[in-house]
Design a protein around this motif. Structure first.
Motif, PDB file in Angstrom:
ATOM      1  N   ILE A  49     -15.151  24.513  49.053  1.00 53.69           N
ATOM      2  CA  ILE A  49     -15.629  23.795  50.240  1.00 53.69           C
ATOM      3  C   ILE A  49     -15.507  22.303  49.991  1.00 53.69           C
ATOM      4  CG2 ILE A  49     -17.605  23.382  51.752  1.00 53.69           C
ATOM      5  CD1 ILE A  49     -18.623  26.188  50.906  1.00 53.69           C
ATOM      6  N   LEU A  50     -14.821  21.600  50.913  1.00 55.61           N
ATOM      7  CA  LEU A  50     -14.666  20.155  50.810  1.00 55.61           C
ATOM      8  C   LEU A  50     -15.117  19.512  52.106  1.00 55.61           C
ATOM      9  CD1 LEU A  50     -13.614  17.729  49.133  1.00 55.61           C
ATOM     10  CD2 LEU A  50     -11.436  18.034  50.317  1.00 55.61           C
ATOM     11  N   SER A  51     -16.055  18.577  52.011  1.00 56.98           N
ATOM     12  CA  SER A  51     -16.504  17.808  53.165  1.00 56.98           C
ATOM     13  C   SER A  51     -15.438  16.776  53.497  1.00 56.98           C
ATOM     14  CB  SER A  51     -17.800  17.098  52.808  1.00 56.98           C
ATOM     15  OG  SER A  51     -18.752  17.304  53.770  1.00 56.98           O
ATOM     16  N   CYS A  52     -15.003  16.722  54.742  1.00 57.49           N
ATOM     17  CA  CYS A  52     -13.899  15.837  55.120  1.00 57.49           C
ATOM     18  C   CYS A  52     -14.314  14.378  55.279  1.00 57.49           C
ATOM     19  CB  CYS A  52     -13.237  16.333  56.402  1.00 57.49           C
ATOM     20  SG  CYS A  52     -12.339  17.886  56.148  1.00 57.49           S
ATOM     21  N   GLY A  53     -15.558  14.097  55.508  1.00 51.14           N
ATOM     22  CA  GLY A  53     -16.000  12.717  55.663  1.00 51.14           C
ATOM     23  C   GLY A  53     -15.650  12.161  57.026  1.00 51.14           C
ATOM     24  N   GLU A  54     -15.770  10.839  57.142  1.00 57.26           N
ATOM     25  CA  GLU A  54     -15.589  10.186  58.441  1.00 57.26           C
ATOM     26  C   GLU A  54     -14.137   9.893  58.781  1.00 57.26           C
ATOM     27  OE1 GLU A  54     -18.107   6.773  58.766  1.00 57.26           O
ATOM     28  OE2 GLU A  54     -19.868   7.883  58.084  1.00 57.26           O
ATOM     29  N   GLU A  55     -13.271   9.743  57.791  1.00 54.99           N
ATOM     30  CA  GLU A  55     -11.891   9.336  58.051  1.00 54.99           C
ATOM     31  C   GLU A  55     -10.906  10.491  58.108  1.00 54.99           C
ATOM     32  OE1 GLU A  55     -10.702   6.230  55.436  1.00 54.99           O
ATOM     33  OE2 GLU A  55     -12.531   5.092  55.789  1.00 54.99           O
ATOM     34  N   ALA A  56     -11.392  11.702  57.985  1.00 53.58           N
ATOM     35  CA  ALA A  56     -10.516  12.873  58.023  1.00 53.58           C
ATOM     36  C   ALA A  56     -11.155  13.944  58.893  1.00 53.58           C
ATOM     37  CB  ALA A  56     -10.280  13.415  56.615  1.00 53.58           C
ATOM     38  N   ALA A  57     -10.301  14.804  59.431  1.00 53.11           N
ATOM     39  CA  ALA A  57     -10.777  15.909  60.248  1.00 53.11           C
ATOM     40  C   ALA A  57     -10.220  17.204  59.687  1.00 53.11           C
ATOM     41  CB  ALA A  57     -10.325  15.722  61.698  1.00 53.11           C
ATOM     42  N   CYS A  58     -11.031  18.224  59.689  1.00 61.41           N
ATOM     43  CA  CYS A  58     -10.577  19.520  59.197  1.00 61.41           C
ATOM     44  C   CYS A  58      -9.614  20.128  60.208  1.00 61.41           C
ATOM     45  CB  CYS A  58     -11.763  20.447  58.967  1.00 61.41           C
ATOM     46  SG  CYS A  58     -11.267  22.023  58.240  1.00 61.41           S
ATOM     47  N   THR A  59      -8.486  20.589  59.699  1.00 64.45           N
ATOM     48  CA  THR A  59      -7.448  21.207  60.522  1.00 64.45           C
ATOM     49  C   THR A  59      -6.889  22.406  59.768  1.00 64.45           C
ATOM     50  OG1 THR A  59      -6.844  19.029  61.384  1.00 64.45           O
ATOM     51  CG2 THR A  59      -5.252  20.784  61.710  1.00 64.45           C
ATOM     52  N   ILE A  60      -6.679  23.507  60.465  1.00 64.68           N
ATOM     53  CA  ILE A  60      -6.024  24.666  59.858  1.00 64.68           C
ATOM     54  C   ILE A  60      -4.517  24.441  60.004  1.00 64.68           C
ATOM     55  CG2 ILE A  60      -5.698  27.160  59.912  1.00 64.68           C
ATOM     56  CD1 ILE A  60      -8.595  26.776  59.505  1.00 64.68           C
ATOM     57  N   VAL A  61      -3.815  24.428  58.868  1.00 62.25           N
ATOM     58  CA  VAL A  61      -2.373  24.164  58.857  1.00 62.25           C
ATOM     59  C   VAL A  61      -1.671  25.398  58.300  1.00 62.25           C
ATOM     60  CG1 VAL A  61      -0.569  22.649  57.959  1.00 62.25           C
ATOM     61  CG2 VAL A  61      -2.796  21.698  58.533  1.00 62.25           C
ATOM     62  N   PRO A  62      -0.646  25.886  59.025  1.00 63.12           N
ATOM     63  CA  PRO A  62       0.077  27.065  58.528  1.00 63.12           C
ATOM     64  C   PRO A  62       0.888  26.742  57.286  1.00 63.12           C
ATOM     65  CG  PRO A  62       1.098  26.241  60.548  1.00 63.12           C
ATOM     66  CD  PRO A  62      -0.134  25.414  60.299  1.00 63.12           C
ATOM     67  N   GLY A  63       1.017  27.734  56.423  1.00 67.71           N
ATOM     68  CA  GLY A  63       1.807  27.571  55.213  1.00 67.71           C
ATOM     69  C   GLY A  63       3.294  27.750  55.488  1.00 67.71           C
ATOM     70  N   ASP A  64       4.099  27.520  54.459  1.00 69.55           N
ATOM     71  CA  ASP A  64       5.544  27.712  54.525  1.00 69.55           C
ATOM     72  C   ASP A  64       5.842  29.080  53.922  1.00 69.55           C
ATOM     73  OD1 ASP A  64       8.284  27.718  54.261  1.00 69.55           O
ATOM     74  OD2 ASP A  64       8.381  25.879  53.076  1.00 69.55           O
ATOM     75  N   LEU A  65       6.165  30.047  54.746  1.00 74.39           N
ATOM     76  CA  LEU A  65       6.362  31.417  54.271  1.00 74.39           C
ATOM     77  C   LEU A  65       7.517  31.541  53.288  1.00 74.39           C
ATOM     78  CD1 LEU A  65       5.637  33.456  57.522  1.00 74.39           C
ATOM     79  CD2 LEU A  65       4.123  33.000  55.592  1.00 74.39           C
ATOM     80  N   ALA A  66       8.421  30.554  53.260  1.00 74.40           N
ATOM     81  CA  ALA A  66       9.539  30.586  52.318  1.00 74.40           C
ATOM     82  C   ALA A  66       9.139  30.041  50.938  1.00 74.40           C
ATOM     83  CB  ALA A  66      10.710  29.781  52.870  1.00 74.40           C
ATOM     84  N   SER A  67       7.961  29.460  50.832  1.00 71.40           N
ATOM     85  CA  SER A  67       7.517  28.866  49.573  1.00 71.40           C
ATOM     86  C   SER A  67       6.652  29.853  48.784  1.00 71.40           C
ATOM     87  CB  SER A  67       6.704  27.601  49.841  1.00 71.40           C
ATOM     88  OG  SER A  67       6.105  27.141  48.651  1.00 71.40           O
ATOM     89  N   PRO A  68       6.997  30.106  47.517  1.00 72.19           N
ATOM     90  CA  PRO A  68       6.163  31.002  46.715  1.00 72.19           C
ATOM     91  C   PRO A  68       4.825  30.369  46.313  1.00 72.19           C
ATOM     92  CG  PRO A  68       7.936  30.101  45.388  1.00 72.19           C
ATOM     93  CD  PRO A  68       8.169  29.630  46.798  1.00 72.19           C
ATOM     94  N   ARG A  69       4.706  29.060  46.481  1.00 69.75           N
ATOM     95  CA  ARG A  69       3.500  28.349  46.058  1.00 69.75           C
ATOM     96  C   ARG A  69       2.641  27.863  47.219  1.00 69.75           C
ATOM     97  NH1 ARG A  69       3.747  23.214  42.016  1.00 69.75           N
ATOM     98  NH2 ARG A  69       1.616  22.516  42.256  1.00 69.75           N
TER      99      ARG A  69
END
Length: 148
Positions: A49-69
């Protein structure tokens, strides 16, 4: 009558909610992720769990399915004033102190993350490795690094 209304709220607050079954999750300005298995550490048995603070907003970002990492979708603390970025042309991320790293992630967003989880978001995590960060910050763990 007010006591009857408070009882369900108290029961909800004390529930044994499993955040890992809901992750990635953005909740109350926090990015919540779980790593039950992973090609590179750190794996975890519980939520990160990471608190985003005032200068960032939490966003769900999709991964790259071609990347093993970097294949997993993640809840990220995305810098609000940043646009998409290209990690192959961006400079290396910098350590902000207090165990945090900021930079253009492999998720093509400028994000803030904890150094303990940096390998899950960045190719280059040199400033979190315990060596002197380029920005003169502190490595993860909070002890002074003697940087410039």
């Amino acid at each position: 009558m007010n006591r009857l209304l408070l009882l369900p709220l108290l029961l909800l607050a004390c529930s044994d909610r499993d955040l890992c079954t809901e992750a990635p999750l953005c909740e109350e300005g926090r990015a919540i992720n779980c790593e039950p298995s992973c090609p590179v550490g750190p794996c975890s048995t519980g939520p990160s769990i990471l608190s985003c603070g005032e200068e960032a907003a939490c966003t769900i970002v999709p991964g790259d399915l071609a990347s093993p990492r970097f294949f997993r979708s993640r809840a990220l603390c995305v810098e609000e004033r940043s646009a998409s970025c290209d990690p192959t042309t961006a400079g290396p991320p910098v350590c902000l102190g207090d165990g945090l790293i900021r930079g253009c992630s492999e998720y093509k967003r400028v994000i803030r993350a904890s150094c303990s989880q940096a390998v899950l978001y960045f190719q280059d995590i040199a400033c979190c490795s315990g060596a002197a960060p380029a920005d003169g910050g502190v490595p993860d763990g909070g002890s002074p690094d003697g940087g410039p």
